[in-house]
Design a protein around this motif. Structure first.
Motif, PDB file in Angstrom:
ATOM      1  N   ARG A   1     -10.382  10.647  -8.337  1.00 13.85           N
ATOM      2  CA  ARG A   1     -10.220  11.672  -9.362  1.00 13.85           C
ATOM      3  C   ARG A   1      -9.788  11.070 -10.701  1.00 13.85           C
ATOM      4  O   ARG A   1     -10.213  11.515 -11.762  1.00 13.85           O
ATOM      5  CB  ARG A   1      -9.232  12.727  -8.879  1.00 13.85           C
TER       6      ARG A   1
ATOM      7  N   VAL B   1      -8.156   9.525  -2.568  1.00 20.54           N
ATOM      8  CA  VAL B   1      -7.978  10.912  -2.994  1.00 20.54           C
ATOM      9  C   VAL B   1      -7.420  10.972  -4.408  1.00 20.54           C
ATOM     10  O   VAL B   1      -7.726  11.899  -5.179  1.00 20.54           O
ATOM     11  CB  VAL B   1      -7.053  11.666  -2.008  1.00 20.54           C
TER      12      VAL B   1
ATOM     13  N   ASP C   1     -13.834  17.595  -3.067  1.00 20.48           N
ATOM     14  CA  ASP C   1     -14.215  16.186  -2.997  1.00 20.48           C
ATOM     15  C   ASP C   1     -15.667  15.963  -3.401  1.00 20.48           C
ATOM     16  O   ASP C   1     -15.986  14.956  -4.042  1.00 20.48           O
ATOM     17  CB  ASP C   1     -13.989  15.636  -1.584  1.00 20.48           C
TER      18      ASP C   1
END
Length: 260
Positions: free
Chosen positions: A176, A172, A246
């Motif tokens: 990014r 997560v 996402d």
């Protein structure tokens, strides 16, 4: 270069300062004497401009040995070649050869090709065998991705004002950071540090996505070319991957991996 100097700073001893890594930036239109002056100034010699070229050369060799220099970086030696001084170019590489023979590691940084410096002598060319090209890690290369994951974990473990976090292990976060940086560790470092600062200002002990998003708003205004892969379909703004879902993040990573 800056990171090497930061990790191996000079330190005091009863016999004077030791400089494990020495960084010397050559000025524009430099002459050979400027090389010696630059080294002596970096070593802290208060009389770095006093003396003939020969005297400065001998003092440079003596002080380098006394200061325990292991790695000597000459930044932008092409300034010598731009001045069209074959003597300066040959003198620099001769100095480099003698220092290598003394046990130092000598790096010419910022020059387009070491051949520009050693074209006059095959003997000199043999002393400078490698050419290091720096660039971003590639999202399409598994080895590069593992290196980036390790880097992000180390960075997350060194946070000072918030709790450590596994930025490389947890997708997560890592996905990014990869999407935002396109493999440039400098971008990752800046975003993480700015996010940490935002969390500190808010009095939070843990990094949250909102801190990264706030940091991104400031960072994305730089207008740098390395951020162009984050342009929206309309091409009018840069996507904030820390505020995006996402799927959007994975689409960007997928494009980077396909681009290679």
């Amino acid at each position: 270069m800056k990171e090497l100097c930061r990790r191996y700073p000079k330190f005091g001893t009863p016999n004077g300062f030791q400089h494990p890594v020495l960084y010397v930036h050559l000025v524009e239109r430099a002459k050979l004497i400027d090389v010696y002056i630059g080294v002596l100034r970096a070593l802290g010699d208060p009389a770095h401009r006093i003396g003939t070229e020969k005297e400065l050369r001998y003092r440079t060799r003596d002080l380098l040995a006394a200061a325990g220099v292991k790695l000597l970086i000459f930044d932008e030696p092409h300034h010598l070649t731009e001045a069209r001084s074959d003597g300066a170019r040959l003198g620099l590489t001769q100095l480099g050869k003698s220092l290598i023979d003394d046990g130092l590691c000598v790096v010419f940084s910022g020059v387009k090709s070491v051949d520009d410096l050693v074209a006059e002598s095959d003997e000199l060319a043999r002393r400078f065998r490698g050419k290091l090209i720096l660039g971003p890690y590639r999202a399409s290369n598994k080895t590069d991705i593992e290196i980036l994951r390790t880097f992000c974990n180390v960075l997350g473990g060194r946070l000072k004002f918030v709790d450590p976090i596994a930025l490389g292990t947890e997708n997560v976060w890592f996905g990014r950071l990869l999407a935002a940086s396109n493999g440039l560790v400098g971008v990752i470092s800046q975003i993480v540090r700015q996010a940490e600062s935002r969390a500190r200002q808010a009095g939070d002990s843990q990094l949250k996505m909102k801190h990264f998003s706030m940091a991104w708003k400031n960072f994305s205004r730089s207008g740098e070319e390395r951020l162009q892969h984050l342009k929206s379909v309309e091409g009018t703004r840069l996507i904030d991957v820390f505020a995006a879902d996402d799927k959007t993040m994975m689409d960007i990573v997928g494009r980077l991996q396909h681009k290679g």
